[in-house]
Design a protein around this motif. Sequence first.
Motif, PDB file in Angstrom:
ATOM      1  N   THR A 401      27.633  43.831   5.394  1.00 23.18           N
ATOM      2  CA  THR A 401      27.803  44.206   3.758  1.00 23.18           C
ATOM      3  C   THR A 401      28.840  44.487   3.208  1.00 23.18           C
ATOM      4  O   THR A 401      30.173  45.895   4.053  1.00 23.18           O
ATOM      5  N   LEU A 402      28.877  44.533   2.368  1.00 20.77           N
ATOM      6  CA  LEU A 402      30.156  44.978   1.086  1.00 20.77           C
ATOM      7  C   LEU A 402      29.652  46.484   0.483  1.00 20.77           C
ATOM      8  O   LEU A 402      28.878  46.468  -0.159  1.00 20.77           O
ATOM      9  N   ASP A 403      30.449  47.273   0.436  1.00 21.76           N
ATOM     10  CA  ASP A 403      30.284  48.566  -0.271  1.00 21.76           C
ATOM     11  C   ASP A 403      31.324  49.330  -0.193  1.00 21.76           C
ATOM     12  O   ASP A 403      32.368  48.937   0.109  1.00 21.76           O
ATOM     13  N   TYR A 404      30.604  50.943  -1.044  1.00 23.53           N
ATOM     14  CA  TYR A 404      31.606  51.774  -1.357  1.00 23.53           C
ATOM     15  C   TYR A 404      31.704  52.833  -0.203  1.00 23.53           C
ATOM     16  O   TYR A 404      31.713  53.548   0.172  1.00 23.53           O
ATOM     17  N   ARG A 405      30.836  52.364   1.681  1.00 27.78           N
ATOM     18  CA  ARG A 405      31.308  53.203   2.323  1.00 27.78           C
ATOM     19  C   ARG A 405      29.913  53.953   2.518  1.00 27.78           C
ATOM     20  O   ARG A 405      29.858  54.687   3.659  1.00 27.78           O
ATOM     21  N   MET A 406      29.048  54.235   1.589  1.00 27.94           N
ATOM     22  CA  MET A 406      28.307  55.107   1.833  1.00 27.94           C
ATOM     23  C   MET A 406      26.863  53.758   1.323  1.00 27.94           C
ATOM     24  O   MET A 406      25.956  54.057   0.902  1.00 27.94           O
ATOM     25  N   LYS A 407      26.675  52.751   1.552  1.00 31.64           N
ATOM     26  CA  LYS A 407      25.655  51.502   1.250  1.00 31.64           C
ATOM     27  C   LYS A 407      25.617  51.371   0.361  1.00 31.64           C
ATOM     28  O   LYS A 407      26.311  51.300  -0.737  1.00 31.64           O
ATOM     29  N   ASP A 408      24.533  51.210  -0.500  1.00 34.95           N
ATOM     30  CA  ASP A 408      24.019  51.681  -1.821  1.00 34.95           C
ATOM     31  C   ASP A 408      24.772  52.472  -2.782  1.00 34.95           C
ATOM     32  O   ASP A 408      24.041  52.643  -4.056  1.00 34.95           O
ATOM     33  N   LYS A 409      24.827  54.070  -2.431  1.00 37.18           N
ATOM     34  CA  LYS A 409      25.002  54.922  -3.066  1.00 37.18           C
ATOM     35  C   LYS A 409      26.611  55.271  -3.289  1.00 37.18           C
ATOM     36  O   LYS A 409      27.738  54.879  -2.874  1.00 37.18           O
ATOM     37  N   ASN A 410      26.311  55.826  -4.592  1.00 37.42           N
ATOM     38  CA  ASN A 410      27.603  55.648  -5.150  1.00 37.42           C
ATOM     39  C   ASN A 410      28.806  57.299  -4.621  1.00 37.42           C
ATOM     40  O   ASN A 410      27.838  58.290  -4.696  1.00 37.42           O
ATOM     41  N   PRO A 411      29.902  57.091  -3.653  1.00 36.43           N
ATOM     42  CA  PRO A 411      30.356  58.133  -2.601  1.00 36.43           C
ATOM     43  C   PRO A 411      30.623  59.152  -4.073  1.00 36.43           C
ATOM     44  O   PRO A 411      31.074  60.425  -3.860  1.00 36.43           O
ATOM     45  N   VAL A 412      31.299  58.814  -4.976  1.00 39.06           N
ATOM     46  CA  VAL A 412      31.728  59.759  -6.037  1.00 39.06           C
ATOM     47  C   VAL A 412      30.615  61.102  -6.363  1.00 39.06           C
ATOM     48  O   VAL A 412      30.783  62.016  -6.901  1.00 39.06           O
ATOM     49  N   ASN A 413      29.513  60.903  -6.586  1.00 35.69           N
ATOM     50  CA  ASN A 413      28.572  61.672  -6.347  1.00 35.69           C
ATOM     51  C   ASN A 413      28.939  62.471  -5.640  1.00 35.69           C
ATOM     52  O   ASN A 413      27.922  63.600  -6.301  1.00 35.69           O
ATOM     53  N   HIS A 414      29.029  62.377  -4.633  1.00 35.12           N
ATOM     54  CA  HIS A 414      29.369  63.183  -3.769  1.00 35.12           C
ATOM     55  C   HIS A 414      31.150  64.286  -3.744  1.00 35.12           C
ATOM     56  O   HIS A 414      30.436  64.961  -3.053  1.00 35.12           O
ATOM     57  N   MET A 415      31.501  63.731  -4.254  1.00 37.61           N
ATOM     58  CA  MET A 415      32.542  64.256  -4.488  1.00 37.61           C
ATOM     59  C   MET A 415      32.735  65.297  -6.239  1.00 37.61           C
ATOM     60  O   MET A 415      31.283  65.572  -6.951  1.00 37.61           O
ATOM     61  N   ARG A 416      33.691  66.248  -6.329  1.00 35.49           N
ATOM     62  CA  ARG A 416      33.520  67.500  -6.628  1.00 35.49           C
ATOM     63  C   ARG A 416      34.890  67.881  -7.070  1.00 35.49           C
ATOM     64  O   ARG A 416      35.916  67.227  -7.041  1.00 35.49           O
ATOM     65  N   PHE A 417      35.172  67.589  -9.299  1.00 32.61           N
ATOM     66  CA  PHE A 417      36.100  67.900  -9.515  1.00 32.61           C
ATOM     67  C   PHE A 417      36.128  69.057 -10.352  1.00 32.61           C
ATOM     68  O   PHE A 417      35.820  69.004 -11.020  1.00 32.61           O
ATOM     69  N   TYR A 418      37.755  69.395 -10.503  1.00 29.93           N
ATOM     70  CA  TYR A 418      37.671  70.384 -11.385  1.00 29.93           C
ATOM     71  C   TYR A 418      39.142  70.352 -12.266  1.00 29.93           C
ATOM     72  O   TYR A 418      39.535  69.079 -12.027  1.00 29.93           O
ATOM     73  N   SER A 419      38.816  71.192 -13.437  1.00 28.96           N
ATOM     74  CA  SER A 419      40.140  70.680 -14.099  1.00 28.96           C
ATOM     75  C   SER A 419      40.998  71.923 -14.790  1.00 28.96           C
ATOM     76  O   SER A 419      40.747  72.773 -13.472  1.00 28.96           O
ATOM     77  N   LYS A 420      42.014  71.175 -15.271  1.00 26.36           N
ATOM     78  CA  LYS A 420      43.026  72.470 -15.413  1.00 26.36           C
ATOM     79  C   LYS A 420      42.845  73.750 -15.633  1.00 26.36           C
ATOM     80  O   LYS A 420      44.026  74.001 -15.606  1.00 26.36           O
ATOM     81  N   GLU A 421      42.254  72.771 -17.271  1.00 20.26           N
ATOM     82  CA  GLU A 421      41.935  74.873 -17.513  1.00 20.26           C
ATOM     83  C   GLU A 421      40.808  75.532 -16.479  1.00 20.26           C
ATOM     84  O   GLU A 421      41.453  76.900 -16.722  1.00 20.26           O
ATOM     85  N   ASN A 422      40.427  75.268 -15.619  1.00 21.03           N
ATOM     86  CA  ASN A 422      39.254  76.010 -14.454  1.00 21.03           C
ATOM     87  C   ASN A 422      39.446  75.472 -13.149  1.00 21.03           C
ATOM     88  O   ASN A 422      38.562  74.848 -12.678  1.00 21.03           O
ATOM     89  N   PRO A 423      40.490  75.511 -12.101  1.00 22.36           N
ATOM     90  CA  PRO A 423      40.694  74.978 -11.122  1.00 22.36           C
ATOM     91  C   PRO A 423      40.189  75.116  -9.827  1.00 22.36           C
ATOM     92  O   PRO A 423      40.166  75.396  -9.117  1.00 22.36           O
ATOM     93  N   ASP A 424      39.778  76.925 -10.505  1.00 16.51           N
ATOM     94  CA  ASP A 424      38.417  77.386  -9.437  1.00 16.51           C
ATOM     95  C   ASP A 424      37.109  76.450  -9.036  1.00 16.51           C
ATOM     96  O   ASP A 424      36.191  77.056  -8.381  1.00 16.51           O
ATOM     97  N   LYS A 425      36.987  75.837 -10.440  1.00 19.08           N
ATOM     98  CA  LYS A 425      35.385  75.565 -10.367  1.00 19.08           C
ATOM     99  C   LYS A 425      35.070  73.922 -10.346  1.00 19.08           C
ATOM    100  O   LYS A 425      36.214  73.851 -11.535  1.00 19.08           O
TER     101      LYS A 425
END
Length: 477
Positions: A401-425
């Motif tokens: 099986t070749l995947d992005y580490r979480m089987k058929d799921k998108n691992p990026v959906n399990h990440m959170r991103f902040y912006s330059k304008e609001n680095p604490d959220k």
Amino acid sequence: MATTSESSSEEVEIIFQGKVFNDPIHGHLELHPLLVKIIDTPQFQRLRFIKQLGGAYFVYPGASHNRFEHSIGVAHLAGELVRALRTRQPELGITDEDILCVQIAGLCHDLGHGPFSHLYEKFIEKGNPDPGHDEKWKHEKASIEMFDHLVKVNKPEAEMKKWGLDPDKDLVFIKEMIYGPLDTKAAQDNTWPYKGRSKDKSFLYEIVSNERNGIDVDKFDYFARDCHHLGMKNNFDYHRFFHFARVCEVEVEDTFQKQICFRDKEAGNIYDMFHTRCQLHKRAYQHKVTKIIEAMITDAFVEADKHIKIEGSELTLSTAMKDMKAYTKLTDSVFEQILFSSSTELEDARQILKRIISRKLYRFLGEMQIKKPTEDVIKAWNKDLLTHGLKLEDFEALDITLDYRMKDKNPVNHMRFYSKENPDKAVKLPKEKVSQLLPTNFSETIIRFYCKKTDVTSVSAAKKHFEQWKKNREVKM
């Protein structure tokens, strides 16, 4: 660790007690004296004799590196990341003791690997499906057992206290970072499952082994190290990741938890990282020749299992992990032990390994992508062989099986991103806002078919059978 209140002579002594390693990937790196004490134990030195990429060395001549140097690299990167977080966010309260524990976890995370790394897990599954454990055996569990054995034999508690660690609490913390929650009941009850550190330092559990999304320093090291030794380009720059990593409070199941988050503009690079992982699997780890060589080594181990006794015990190749004293003696050298043995009991296993050395490998017949469970397809293949009078033992069917580490799921959906304008959220970032060129599927399964015979007549007949079988399957689908 040294503080500003200590004298310069004490600082010189501390530096002298440490050690500088010249690593081909990270350059000159200095490790803490306590880490050096751990490295200089038989339990850790064993990793010198376990190849990082298992059977890939028989395909890629440069892939001769071992778990030893990888583990040192992970310890180094773990320290780099946690120090970077402390520098940018002193309010997190990261202590010298936290940093040291995280580095020890990075150093010891692979102590439990068996001969040829992940190949040994496949061997246990194939040759001894019930090795006496309550759960499916995996090297992470063996790693904390080997770590316990290392502590018991070498008694580092006094050295730990010298550097401000609390053995009762910090040994638990180190094992939790390697394996995850040791108290499974607390994890199931959705209470804070860790004992080593409180919830306000939850982000420390994401540095060495990140079960939430798979982004951790273990991968950063093996991406760079494996690409270097395989002769492949590594498109992922972990230095940039360290620069933009930031801890934010994220809402998780009606509560808040501190997680390592990423700058929004780095989302594309994260996808590139997982693509790099997928390509390493496709081109090296799951290479069609690599996999069949590993299957042949596994077959040899199964044949040899009951005839090999670990020195000083009655344990065999498949049961050595029940006793860490015996397991310490089990390395890749078992390959040569079988290959050069004169024992008649090891003749079948020896012949398989001789085929590897003389490159008389099982012959590749072809492969096919599937959507249905692989077990159904392999059962159908075996049944069809019987109806055509062919012998099951002359064929091998391997699924990958070749995947992005979480089987058929998108691992990026399990990440959170902040912006330059609001680095604490930090918030989720929909894929559509990153790029229109990103993948829509995150997993594919392939079954490969091999013939164990190598004579022209058998291979020709086997290929014809496979092509007809594949054609019939495609018509039915």
